[in-house]
Scaffold this active site. Structure first.
Site, PDB file in Angstrom:
ATOM      1  N   PHE A  66      -3.233   6.119  -4.200  1.00  0.00           N
ATOM      2  CA  PHE A  66      -2.292   6.295  -5.050  1.00  0.00           C
ATOM      3  C   PHE A  66      -2.659   6.503  -6.501  1.00  0.00           C
ATOM      4  CE2 PHE A  66       1.925   5.936  -7.605  1.00  0.00           C
ATOM      5  CZ  PHE A  66       2.582   6.940  -6.863  1.00  0.00           C
ATOM      6  N   GLU A  67      -3.388   5.624  -6.815  1.00  0.00           N
ATOM      7  CA  GLU A  67      -4.032   5.830  -8.176  1.00  0.00           C
ATOM      8  C   GLU A  67      -5.083   6.507  -8.727  1.00  0.00           C
ATOM      9  OE1 GLU A  67      -1.860   2.276  -7.108  1.00  0.00           O
ATOM     10  OE2 GLU A  67      -3.767   2.834  -6.489  1.00  0.00           O
ATOM     11  N   GLU A  94       1.623   2.034  10.986  1.00  0.00           N
ATOM     12  CA  GLU A  94       2.818   1.800  11.711  1.00  0.00           C
ATOM     13  C   GLU A  94       4.062   2.140  10.695  1.00  0.00           C
ATOM     14  OE1 GLU A  94       3.368  -2.108  12.908  1.00  0.00           O
ATOM     15  OE2 GLU A  94       1.401  -2.155  14.361  1.00  0.00           O
ATOM     16  N   THR A  95       3.868   2.442   9.489  1.00  0.00           N
ATOM     17  CA  THR A  95       4.850   2.729   8.766  1.00  0.00           C
ATOM     18  C   THR A  95       4.621   4.167   7.898  1.00  0.00           C
ATOM     19  OG1 THR A  95       3.763   2.066   6.567  1.00  0.00           O
ATOM     20  CG2 THR A  95       5.177   0.479   7.810  1.00  0.00           C
ATOM     21  N   HIS A  97       4.184   5.143   4.787  1.00  0.00           N
ATOM     22  CA  HIS A  97       3.670   5.050   3.612  1.00  0.00           C
ATOM     23  C   HIS A  97       2.862   6.127   3.437  1.00  0.00           C
ATOM     24  CE1 HIS A  97       0.260   2.900   5.544  1.00  0.00           C
ATOM     25  NE2 HIS A  97      -0.264   3.205   4.396  1.00  0.00           N
TER      26      HIS A  97
END
Length: 165
Positions: A66-67, A94-95, A97
């Site tokens: 993300f950075e 599993e998510t 994100h």
């Protein structure tokens, strides 16, 4: 074309530009370091193999993928940098994100390229699992770092061509 159909480390090298005086920045996410280090090694070695001076390759680390956007932006703002390569990996897991991170980073990299009028290369792996990441970081399907560096070389050449250099 998916990387399962292509080796990321095999590319057309016809008509490559002289990059001996070009300066490259490579921004590397520290998350999933065992993968991102291999991506960095591939990108760095490809730049050197095709004519970049080692002193003209700068590295910056960021905590995670993300950075990468902000780290790439800081390098892209420098007038002496000709291209930026952003390297990271976001594994599905599993998510969801990964959906948010990958979209944000891809859009951010695109915006930075346009805003700074220079190549900022998306070298982020988006695999479903660690095995796929390994396969694309020097494994069965080559190294995305190699591909990202070659993309930077070709885009620097195109920019010079368009500018009449």
């Amino acid at each position: 074309m998916s990387s399962a159909d292509k080796n990321l480390s095999v590319f057309n090298t016809e008509g490559l530009p002289d990059i001996s005086n070009k300066k490259f920045a490579i921004v590397v996410a520290e998350w999933n370091n065992e993968i991102t280090e291999k991506l960095f090694e591939g990108a760095y070695q490809t730049l050197v193999n095709y004519g970049a001076a080692e002193a003209n390759i700068l590295r910056g680390n960021v905590p995670g993928s993300f950075e990468l956007t902000l780290g790439a932006h800081w390098f892209a703002q420098r007038e002496d940098i000709d291209a930026v390569i952003a390297l990271g990996v976001v594994i599905q897991g599993e998510t969801k994100h990964n959906d948010y991170i990958n979209h944000a980073v891809a859009q951010g990299i695109t915006n930075i390229s346009i805003k700074n009028n220079k190549p900022v290369i998306f070298g982020v792996l988006t695999p479903n699992n660690m095995e796929q990441a390994i396969d694309r970081a020097g494994g069965a399907f080559g190294n995305k770092g190699d591909e990202a560096a070659m993309t930077a070389i070709k885009m620097v050449g195109l920019k010079d061509q368009i500018a009449g250099k």
